[in-house]
Motif scaffolding. Structure first.
Motif, PDB file in Angstrom:
ATOM      1  N   LYS A 153      47.030  51.039  46.986  1.00 31.91           N
ATOM      2  CA  LYS A 153      47.092  49.657  47.451  1.00 31.91           C
ATOM      3  C   LYS A 153      46.210  48.757  46.585  1.00 31.91           C
ATOM      4  N   PHE A 154      45.125  49.327  46.085  1.00 27.79           N
ATOM      5  CA  PHE A 154      44.195  48.573  45.244  1.00 27.79           C
ATOM      6  C   PHE A 154      44.885  48.037  43.989  1.00 27.79           C
ATOM      7  N   ILE A 155      45.868  48.794  43.483  1.00 27.28           N
ATOM      8  CA  ILE A 155      46.576  48.376  42.270  1.00 27.28           C
ATOM      9  C   ILE A 155      47.268  47.039  42.481  1.00 27.28           C
ATOM     10  N   MET A 156      47.813  46.846  43.671  1.00 31.67           N
ATOM     11  CA  MET A 156      48.562  45.624  43.953  1.00 31.67           C
ATOM     12  C   MET A 156      47.731  44.590  44.706  1.00 31.67           C
ATOM     13  N   TYR A 157      46.743  45.067  45.461  1.00 29.71           N
ATOM     14  CA  TYR A 157      45.943  44.145  46.277  1.00 29.71           C
ATOM     15  C   TYR A 157      44.446  44.309  45.988  1.00 29.71           C
ATOM     16  N   PRO A 158      44.041  44.139  44.741  1.00 29.50           N
ATOM     17  CA  PRO A 158      42.616  44.310  44.427  1.00 29.50           C
ATOM     18  C   PRO A 158      41.737  43.243  45.064  1.00 29.50           C
ATOM     19  N   PHE A 196      46.414  36.249  41.780  1.00 31.93           N
ATOM     20  CA  PHE A 196      47.034  37.484  42.257  1.00 31.93           C
ATOM     21  C   PHE A 196      48.009  37.207  43.390  1.00 31.93           C
ATOM     22  N   ILE A 197      47.664  36.289  44.252  1.00 35.76           N
ATOM     23  CA  ILE A 197      48.568  35.932  45.353  1.00 35.76           C
ATOM     24  C   ILE A 197      49.864  35.359  44.794  1.00 35.76           C
ATOM     25  N   GLU A 198      49.748  34.509  43.784  1.00 33.47           N
ATOM     26  CA  GLU A 198      50.931  33.914  43.161  1.00 33.47           C
ATOM     27  C   GLU A 198      51.770  34.979  42.460  1.00 33.47           C
ATOM     28  N   THR A 199      51.106  35.944  41.837  1.00 29.24           N
ATOM     29  CA  THR A 199      51.814  37.014  41.115  1.00 29.24           C
ATOM     30  C   THR A 199      52.641  37.873  42.060  1.00 29.24           C
TER      31      THR A 199
END
Length: 201
Positions: A153-158, A196-199
């Protein structure tokens, strides 16, 4: 003639066999060969075959979902976690005798006569035992995935995962001390978090 059927197709072959069962029996009777296949006249044996066919179909659906492009480890983990939850639903479906997720089984159980109905409970107990074994085996096989779920999950939601929840045993090449400090800096940056949120949209 022997055909080496691919593993993924075997569930579909079984499904076609079950769907065409009456026609197959009729053909064998017309050819006077039905006695060579007593299992096809044994309703208890057929119920087990039909149950196994239903299970294979469910596993085939999972396999198909796991294939193809753009399947990240996070997506696959979500699919596996969802399927494990579905196994409990399938088990409960058997216990309650609704057979919502085993339509072929439902159809054939309805056709049981009084004598065969008395044997139904034994067959159902066998099905429940098989489901218990499947759940246990499935959970054990993907136990490492569960251990690393927060790390995946860290990969996508660091921006939201806590450092102390990460299992970095597979990443011993990282400089952990620096990573922890960098993560704090990153999660404290409104600009990077917004990026990151936009990505992810």
């Amino acid at each position: 003639m022997y055909n080496n059927v691919r593993w993924l197709s075997r569930g579909n072959v079984l499904q076609r066999f079950v769907v065409c069962l009456e026609e197959i029996r009729l053909f064998l009777q017309n050819e006077s060969k039905i006695e060579q296949y007593p299992q096809l006249m044994d309703i208890m044996w057929l119920l087990k075959l039909i149950f196994f066919t239903g299970i294979c179909q469910h596993f085939n659906e999972l396999n198909i979902k796991l294939q193809g492009p753009n399947k990240t480890v996070i997506v696959m983990m979500d699919l596996i976690r969802a399927f494990e939850a579905k196994l409990y639903v399938f088990r409960n479906d058997i216990i309650t005798k609704n057979y919502k997720y085993f339509p072929n089984l439902k159809k054939n159980i309805k056709d049981l006569d009084a004598q065969e109905n008395r044997n139904e409970e034994k067959v159902i107990d066998d099905f429940i035992s098989i489901m218990d074994s499947l759940i246990k085996e499935f959970s054990a096989r993907f136990s490492q995935f569960k251990e690393l779920s927060e790390t995946f999950k860290f990969i996508m939601y660091p921006d939201v995962v806590s450092f102390d929840k990460l299992n970095l045993s597979q990443f011993n090449w990282l400089e952990i001390e620096e990573l922890e400090m960098q993560l704090i800096d990153f999660q404290s940056s409104s600009i990077w978090i917004q990026n990151f949120i936009e990505t992810r949209k």
